[in-house]
Design an enzyme around this catalytic site. Structure first.
Site, PDB file in Angstrom:
ATOM      1  N   LYS A 154       0.808  -1.227   0.000  1.00 49.58           N
ATOM      2  CA  LYS A 154       0.000   0.000   0.000  1.00 49.58           C
ATOM      3  C   LYS A 154       0.839   1.275   0.000  1.00 49.58           C
ATOM      4  O   LYS A 154       0.436   2.297  -0.527  1.00 49.58           O
ATOM      5  CB  LYS A 154      -0.940   0.012   1.199  1.00 49.58           C
ATOM      6  CG  LYS A 154      -2.133  -0.910   1.003  1.00 49.58           C
ATOM      7  CD  LYS A 154      -3.234  -0.597   1.993  1.00 49.58           C
ATOM      8  CE  LYS A 154      -4.484  -1.397   1.680  1.00 49.58           C
ATOM      9  NZ  LYS A 154      -4.326  -2.821   2.033  1.00 49.58           N
ATOM     10  N   GLU A 165      -9.598   7.651   3.919  1.00 49.37           N
ATOM     11  CA  GLU A 165     -10.523   6.800   4.660  1.00 49.37           C
ATOM     12  C   GLU A 165      -9.864   5.438   4.802  1.00 49.37           C
ATOM     13  O   GLU A 165      -9.001   5.065   4.001  1.00 49.37           O
ATOM     14  CB  GLU A 165     -11.856   6.667   3.920  1.00 49.37           C
ATOM     15  CG  GLU A 165     -11.964   5.520   2.926  1.00 49.37           C
ATOM     16  CD  GLU A 165     -11.122   5.695   1.675  1.00 49.37           C
ATOM     17  OE1 GLU A 165     -10.793   6.855   1.337  1.00 49.37           O
ATOM     18  OE2 GLU A 165     -10.775   4.668   1.062  1.00 49.37           O
ATOM     19  N   SER A 172       1.376  -9.863  -1.162  1.00 54.02           N
ATOM     20  CA  SER A 172       1.068  -8.443  -0.954  1.00 54.02           C
ATOM     21  C   SER A 172       1.457  -7.905   0.414  1.00 54.02           C
ATOM     22  O   SER A 172       1.738  -6.719   0.560  1.00 54.02           O
ATOM     23  CB  SER A 172      -0.424  -8.192  -1.201  1.00 54.02           C
ATOM     24  OG  SER A 172      -1.215  -9.018  -0.376  1.00 54.02           O
TER      25      SER A 172
HETATM   26  C1  LIG Z   1      -5.176  -3.809   1.596  1.00 60.23           C
HETATM   27  C2  LIG Z   1      -4.519  -5.084   1.293  1.00 60.23           C
HETATM   28  C3  LIG Z   1      -4.936  -5.916   0.224  1.00 60.23           C
HETATM   29  C4  LIG Z   1      -6.124  -5.597  -0.619  1.00 60.23           C
HETATM   30  O1  LIG Z   1      -6.079  -4.414  -1.331  1.00 60.23           O
HETATM   31  P1  LIG Z   1      -5.837  -4.364  -2.903  1.00 60.23           P
HETATM   32  O2  LIG Z   1      -6.112  -2.957  -3.269  1.00 60.23           O
HETATM   33  O3  LIG Z   1      -6.802  -5.331  -3.531  1.00 60.23           O
HETATM   34  O4  LIG Z   1      -4.439  -4.776  -3.152  1.00 60.23           O
HETATM   35  C5  LIG Z   1      -4.219  -7.066  -0.038  1.00 60.23           C
HETATM   36  N1  LIG Z   1      -3.167  -7.440   0.722  1.00 60.23           N
HETATM   37  C6  LIG Z   1      -2.749  -6.693   1.766  1.00 60.23           C
HETATM   38  C7  LIG Z   1      -1.581  -7.154   2.563  1.00 60.23           C
HETATM   39  C8  LIG Z   1      -3.404  -5.499   2.087  1.00 60.23           C
HETATM   40  O5  LIG Z   1      -2.985  -4.769   3.136  1.00 60.23           O
END
Ligand SMILES: *Cc1c(COP(=O)(O)O)cnc(C)c1O
Length: 393
Positions: free
Chosen positions: A89, A111, A377
């Site tokens: 993020k 938000e 992610s």
């Molecule tokens: C917020 C988040 C997501 C989901 O958000 P996307 O916009 O779909 O990427 C996925 N993995 C993690 C670790 C997150 O913090």
């Protein structure tokens, strides 16, 4: 680029800017300026420098050998979990705060649902010495206490949204209202490839560094920038957009998006948007969303807070529509098992969001020489409570 947003802000039949009249000047300022700013030499230099020296990019592309054996393919993990703050993020919040600076803004609003985007925003505001207000549903604040305190430690003001269901949707409404009332000095940082045009395109561009690095790293590792598959989980879709971005026109690369099926797609408790959703307007754009017959948004559910979103970004709705990206889903159970399996096989405890992408590997029959990249992610530290409650390890 074939799948890029058009000059009206649409991806096929999805996208656009469905916003209250009062918000039009703010969004219009951003729309007319963002591409210019992103191309400026000093913007690029500062963005690249912060990604390298603050976020820790490039993140490794790790050949997960024991997981590869278990999947009968060559599995690589793109380690977004190693980014500063523990997830992808921050790539976006760094980009947007630099855009805000170039627009001459002094204040940032955002938000947040689970709090991850709020923390990533509070982080870059501290970095830049900018005032930060994060709107968060009162119910979410109680559920995600550690992230509320993280934001406060970083100097942000967390404002509870007390209307409606007191969750993300209500926090978004509050943030929009704030922006309408403070149009000249404030930038609104949206956390995924959602919202009115140009946000989905701008956020996808910031996250596209993920697949830009993947191409170079695969070229080095296997002598070919093109994997056979890329897997990514989808909440709003920003990490998936980043992981797919530089492969969209390479149709021989299979792109797989993994949604959260919660207790099961048809259990009434899920966030499997493409399986259940219909076209509608959410968060300022036309997209696919989970809704009742008369168009009321259905509260989504997933064990992972980051995937607990009733829609997907318009770019993904279009990629689903035209069949460029295959959408599958994983349940809570499947994701938790896959998360624990990664811990055992590779010594990496993933975020439960990312564990959904790992769980989907089980649904595919790979050829033994297939190169498969999973976008990891985020890391699992924030999810320790959930792993403990789950207990089966
Ligand atoms: C917020 C988040 C997501 C989901 O958000 P996307 O916009 O779909 O990427 C996925 N993995 C993690 C670790 C997150 O913090």
């Amino acid at each position: 680029m074939k799948y890029a947003v058009d000059n009206r802000g649409y991806y096929g039949r999805f996208g656009g800017a469905y916003i209250p009249e009062m918000l039009y000047p703010n969004v219009e300022e951003l729309r007319t300026r963002y591409l210019d700013i992103l191309q400026q030499e000093d913007f690029r230099r500062e963005f690249d420098d912060l990604l390298r020296n603050y976020v820790g990019r490039p993140t490794p592309l790790y050949h997960a050998k024991r997981l590869s054996e278990a999947c009968n393919a060559h599995v690589y993990l793109k380690r977004e979990d190693l980014c500063h703050t523990g997830a992808h993020k921050v790539n976006n919040t760094i980009g947007q705060i630099l855009v805000a600076k170039h627009l001459g803004k002094q204040k940032i609003i955002a938000e947040t649902g689970a709090g991850q985007h709020g923390v990533a925003t509070a982080t870059v505001c501290a970095l830049m010495g900018m005032e930060c207000i994060v709107y968060m549903g009162e119910v979410d604040m109680a559920r995600q206490r550690p992230n509320v305190e993280r934001m406060r430690i970083l100097g942000a003001t967390v404002v509870p949204a007390t209307s409606g269901s007191k969750t993300l949707k209500d926090a978004t409404n509050e943030a929009m209202r704030h922006w309408i009332n403070n149009p000249t000095d404030t930038h609104y940082i949206i956390g995924s490839v959602v919202g009115p045009h140009p946000y989905p395109d701008m956020v996808a561009r910031f996250q596209s560094v993920i697949s830009e690095e993947m191409r170079k790293q695969l070229e080095e590792a296997v002598g070919n920038p093109f994997p056979d598959y890329v897997f990514a989980c989808v909440g709003g879709g920003s990490n998936a957009a980043g992981a797919f971005y530089h492969y969209l026109n390479d149709e021989h690369v299979n792109l797989v998006a993994v949604e959260a099926a919660g207790h099961g797609i048809h259990s009434g408790e899920s966030a499997a948007t493409t399986a259940l959703g219909k076209p509608g307007v959410l968060h300022g754009s036309k997209t696919l969303l989970m809704q009742t017959e008369d168009g009321q948004v259905i509260e989504p559910y997933s064990i992972s807070a980051g995937l607990d979103y009733p829609g997907i970004g318009p770019m993904h709705a279009h990629l689903f529509d035209v069949g460029r990206v295959k959408f599958v889903s994983a349940t809570d159970d499947e994701a938790m098992k896959a998360g624990i399996e990664l811990g055992r096989l590779e010594g990496i405890i993933p975020a439960i969001e990312s564990a959904h992408a790992l769980a989907a590997l089980k649904q595919f029959e790979f050829a033994s020489d297939d190169v498969v990249v999973v976008n990891l992610s985020g890391r699992g530290d924030k999810d320790l409570e959930t792993y403990i409650r789950w207990g089966k390890y």
